[in-house]
Design an enzyme around this catalytic site. Structure first.
Site, short mmCIF file in Angstrom:
data_model
loop_
_atom_site.label_atom_id
_atom_site.label_comp_id
_atom_site.label_asym_id
_atom_site.label_seq_id
_atom_site.Cartn_x
_atom_site.Cartn_y
_atom_site.Cartn_z
N VAL A 40 0.83 -1.20 0.00
CA VAL A 40 0.00 0.00 0.00
C VAL A 40 0.87 1.25 0.00
CG1 VAL A 40 -1.74 1.32 1.28
CG2 VAL A 40 -1.90 -1.18 1.18
N CYS A 41 1.99 1.20 0.72
CA CYS A 41 2.84 2.38 0.91
C CYS A 41 3.25 3.08 -0.39
CB CYS A 41 4.07 2.02 1.74
SG CYS A 41 3.68 1.44 3.40
N PRO A 42 3.74 2.35 -1.41
CA PRO A 42 4.16 3.07 -2.61
C PRO A 42 3.01 3.76 -3.34
CG PRO A 42 4.27 0.69 -2.97
CD PRO A 42 4.06 0.91 -1.50
#
Length: 210
Positions: free
Chosen positions: A63-65
């Site tokens: 999810v982070c990128p």
């Protein structure tokens, strides 16, 4: 994640959490920007810029990128309203650099338009009340800090839920708008829409017009 939920439930008792309306905890740390190592100090922005400070769990995840690149792709819109973006995780600057140097199509970030801060000591995450102690990573906390260094908005998402750049930008625009005396923003307000005066007469005028 049950451990994350448990942390949130007891966080207020365990930490002196930064509250909306209070000064943001200051920090100084290494960061990666433009594929270089730089030093970032939050208080350096006081009197100069608003700051979007957002925490994410780990580099080279999933999810982070999507969040990090979404903020980078919209960076110019924040820049136009005198705002800097800072991303923070517990990873080292070397991990940040490797991720930035990895192409997006391979799960990397590519070049970013704002710094990624390294919180290897976890002190920043802890001071903002987003560190999950038994996992050693941060929840998805986001803080909008004004030019006086005061926290004006905060949200904390669990690990699996990404944040909205649109809503962050809208909230920031509303915060800047209500710096004007005697104006408040109703639900979902966007620039150019009608605001209201915070008194009985003003609210009647607002509701009569919509």
């Amino acid at each position: 994640d049950a451990r994350a939920r448990s942390f949130v439930a007891r966080a207020a008792a365990e930490y002196d959490l930064p509250l909306v309306g209070n000064k943001a905890p200051d920090f100084a740390a290494e960061a990666v920007f433009d594929q270089e190592f730089i030093n970032v100090k939050l208080s350096d922005y006081i009197g100069k810029k608003y700051v979007i400070l957002f925490f994410y769990p780990l580099d080279f995840t999933f999810v982070c990128p999507t969040e990090i690149t979404a903020f980078s792709d919209r960076h110019e819109e924040f820049e136009k309203i005198n705002t800097e973006i800072l991303g923070v995780s517990v990873d080292s600057v070397f991990s940040h650099l490797a991720w930035v140097q990895t192409e997006r199509k391979s799960g990397g970030l590519g070049d970013l338009k704002y710094p990624l801060v390294s919180d290897v000591t976890k002190s920043i995450s802890k001071s903002f009340g987003v560190l999950i102690p038994d996992q050693g990573i941060a929840l998805r906390g986001l803080f909008i800090i004004d030019k006086e260094g005061v926290i004006q908005h905060s949200t904390i998402n669990n690990l699996g839920i990404g944040r909205s750049v649109d809503e962050t930008l809208r909230t920031l625009q509303a915060l800047q708008y209500v710096k004007k005396p005697d104006e408040v923003c109703p639900a979902g307000w966007k620039p150019g829409e009608k605001s209201m005066k915070p008194d009985p007469k003003g609210s009647k005028e607002y509701f009569a017009a919509i």
